[in-house]
Design a protein around this motif. Structure first.
Motif, PDB file in Angstrom:
ATOM      1  N   ILE A 108       0.855  -1.192   0.000  1.00 29.23           N
ATOM      2  CA  ILE A 108       0.000   0.000   0.000  1.00 29.23           C
ATOM      3  C   ILE A 108       0.885   1.235   0.000  1.00 29.23           C
ATOM      4  O   ILE A 108       1.784   1.363   0.837  1.00 29.23           O
ATOM      5  N   CYS A 109       0.648   2.116  -0.936  1.00 30.89           N
ATOM      6  CA  CYS A 109       1.363   3.378  -1.000  1.00 30.89           C
ATOM      7  C   CYS A 109       0.509   4.434  -0.307  1.00 30.89           C
ATOM      8  O   CYS A 109      -0.600   4.728  -0.741  1.00 30.89           O
ATOM      9  N   VAL A 110       1.031   5.008   0.778  1.00 35.51           N
ATOM     10  CA  VAL A 110       0.259   5.968   1.559  1.00 35.51           C
ATOM     11  C   VAL A 110       0.571   7.378   1.067  1.00 35.51           C
ATOM     12  O   VAL A 110       1.726   7.803   1.080  1.00 35.51           O
ATOM     13  N   VAL A 111      -0.461   8.085   0.593  1.00 40.02           N
ATOM     14  CA  VAL A 111      -0.261   9.436   0.076  1.00 40.02           C
ATOM     15  C   VAL A 111      -1.084  10.442   0.873  1.00 40.02           C
ATOM     16  O   VAL A 111      -2.036  10.073   1.565  1.00 40.02           O
ATOM     17  N   GLU A 112      -0.687  11.710   0.758  1.00 39.20           N
ATOM     18  CA  GLU A 112      -1.378  12.768   1.489  1.00 39.20           C
ATOM     19  C   GLU A 112      -2.764  13.017   0.901  1.00 39.20           C
ATOM     20  O   GLU A 112      -3.755  13.058   1.604  1.00 39.20           O
ATOM     21  N   GLU A 142       5.131   3.525 -12.070  1.00 38.46           N
ATOM     22  CA  GLU A 142       6.270   2.953 -11.363  1.00 38.46           C
ATOM     23  C   GLU A 142       5.793   1.985 -10.297  1.00 38.46           C
ATOM     24  O   GLU A 142       6.498   1.067  -9.911  1.00 38.46           O
ATOM     25  N   PHE A 143       4.553   2.174  -9.835  1.00 41.36           N
ATOM     26  CA  PHE A 143       4.086   1.487  -8.642  1.00 41.36           C
ATOM     27  C   PHE A 143       2.998   0.465  -8.976  1.00 41.36           C
ATOM     28  O   PHE A 143       1.950   0.816  -9.525  1.00 41.36           O
ATOM     29  N   PRO A 144       3.238  -0.823  -8.642  1.00 38.34           N
ATOM     30  CA  PRO A 144       2.282  -1.876  -9.008  1.00 38.34           C
ATOM     31  C   PRO A 144       1.212  -2.149  -7.944  1.00 38.34           C
ATOM     32  O   PRO A 144       0.310  -2.950  -8.178  1.00 38.34           O
ATOM     33  N   GLY A 145       1.329  -1.534  -6.770  1.00 43.54           N
ATOM     34  CA  GLY A 145       0.433  -1.854  -5.662  1.00 43.54           C
ATOM     35  C   GLY A 145      -0.823  -1.021  -5.620  1.00 43.54           C
ATOM     36  O   GLY A 145      -1.297  -0.531  -6.641  1.00 43.54           O
ATOM     37  N   VAL A 146      -1.380  -0.870  -4.419  1.00 39.54           N
ATOM     38  CA  VAL A 146      -2.591  -0.077  -4.223  1.00 39.54           C
ATOM     39  C   VAL A 146      -2.282   1.129  -3.324  1.00 39.54           C
ATOM     40  O   VAL A 146      -1.170   1.266  -2.836  1.00 39.54           O
ATOM     41  N   TYR A 147      -3.292   1.976  -3.124  1.00 34.19           N
ATOM     42  CA  TYR A 147      -3.052   3.245  -2.427  1.00 34.19           C
ATOM     43  C   TYR A 147      -3.861   3.391  -1.142  1.00 34.19           C
ATOM     44  O   TYR A 147      -4.823   2.664  -0.919  1.00 34.19           O
ATOM     45  N   HIS A 148      -3.446   4.366  -0.332  1.00 36.12           N
ATOM     46  CA  HIS A 148      -4.280   4.810   0.776  1.00 36.12           C
ATOM     47  C   HIS A 148      -4.115   6.319   0.899  1.00 36.12           C
ATOM     48  O   HIS A 148      -3.005   6.816   1.106  1.00 36.12           O
ATOM     49  N   VAL A 149      -5.231   7.038   0.777  1.00 36.80           N
ATOM     50  CA  VAL A 149      -5.194   8.502   0.848  1.00 36.80           C
ATOM     51  C   VAL A 149      -5.459   8.945   2.288  1.00 36.80           C
ATOM     52  O   VAL A 149      -6.514   8.672   2.854  1.00 36.80           O
ATOM     53  N   LEU A 150      -4.459   9.634   2.878  1.00 39.74           N
ATOM     54  CA  LEU A 150      -4.575  10.058   4.276  1.00 39.74           C
ATOM     55  C   LEU A 150      -5.548  11.221   4.438  1.00 39.74           C
ATOM     56  O   LEU A 150      -6.135  11.405   5.506  1.00 39.74           O
TER      57      LEU A 150
END
Lengths: 201, 201
Positions: free
Chosen positions: B81-85, B98-106
């Motif tokens: 999980i890529c955690v972004v603002e 570049e990123f193969p995963g999923v996200y989490h928006v803070l």
């Protein structure tokens, strides 16, 4: 992950002047993060813009009434016409509160390479205004407030030539160093114009 | 000379990020000079934006479907999980491919002076995702893709502390000299981070 409605709006915003694709993205996300009221008012104003704003039949500026508030204002000096390239120049000059006269919007500058010839501008209309005069008496001065660029200079020279036979004084805005400018960083052409256009103390 | 409808739209545009009063004026005059179709499409897209775009119930990103196309894509690696603002960071990272995963928006960064505490962010939801795992198995890595600023650093440290008990590797994006940068002009803090984060050839 990128929804279509969002993309479409980003594309539309990036068509506006001064807005690149990154700025357009920032703007659309800002609108999404803001209250829906912002999007709603923008949408509402945009939908009625072209109906609400027309061109003044006298000067060619944008207005809600015809003639515009400047052209129909009897307190303004109708004997001085400030000739500008486009309607937004009129707005900028109005905001400086320096000019007491009326305007004439040319709708462009002569640029043969871009296919803009004198016939594409509202020069005929300007001549009509010189011929018929205005309610407050005939026109005494034309101030050419055109950009100090090749196109602006060309257009000014052309107007000067074609209007030679009319009893009207033709002037141009002073070109020179901007206030707060620095001689060290000014380009040679501007410096040369500042010398040629020097004024008495 | 300045019509009301025009002024109202200029005021609205100047509320958008990166657009000052002068740019807003240029934009509105550009729209007036363009075909009414531009204003019409902008108006239409803006009016339906908030209805069309919702927040993904999993990651918090903007989407037209719920869950979003990233969260519902079984080809993506749900263990990272890529955690972004904010949601737009997700868009920018997606564009870099570049990123193969999923996200989490803070939904922000911890900033006590601006009144943003951990409780205002979606940290509870992130912990839920670590607890319950995702369809493709439990989460193995959290990449904190937060800005290298005081607020970004504070938030990263806080997340590291609070997530210590979870069996997940926590990493942060490398901070250092930008590609194409010049050592001569780089600030000391960035140079120092480049040294501390140096990698083997």
């Amino acid at each position: 992950m990128t929804p279509n409605a969002l993309d479409r709006l980003v594309t539309l915003f990036s068509k506006l002047p001064g807005i690149g694709k990154k700025s357009a993205g920032r703007i659309v996300y800002h609108i999404l993060d803001s209250s829906p009221a912002l999007a709603a008012s923008l949408s509402k104003e945009l939908s009625s813009l072209h109906q609400a704003i027309i061109r003044c039949s006298v000067c060619g500026g944008f207005t809600e009434t015809n003639p515009c508030s400047v052209c129909s204002d009897s307190n303004r000096d109708h004997s001085i016409i400030c000739v500008v390239e486009q309607a937004q120049d009129m707005r900028i000059i109005e905001e400086a509160r320096e000019f007491p006269g009326v305007y004439h919007v040319l709708g462009g500058l002569i640029a043969p390479l871009e296919g803009v010839s004198p016939a594409n501008l509202t020069i005929d209309k300007l001549i009509d205004r010189l011929r018929t005069g205005t309610p407050k008496g005939s026109v005494k001065e034309l101030i050419l407030a055109l950009n100090p660029t090749v196109e602006g200079d060309t257009t000014a020279l052309y107007l000067q030539k074609i209007l030679k036979s009319y009893p009207v004084e033709i002037t141009r805005l002073a070109s020179g160093m901007p206030v707060g400018g620095n001689i060290e960083y000014i380009d040679k052409l501007t410096l040369s114009r500042s010398f040629r256009g020097r004024v008495k103390f």
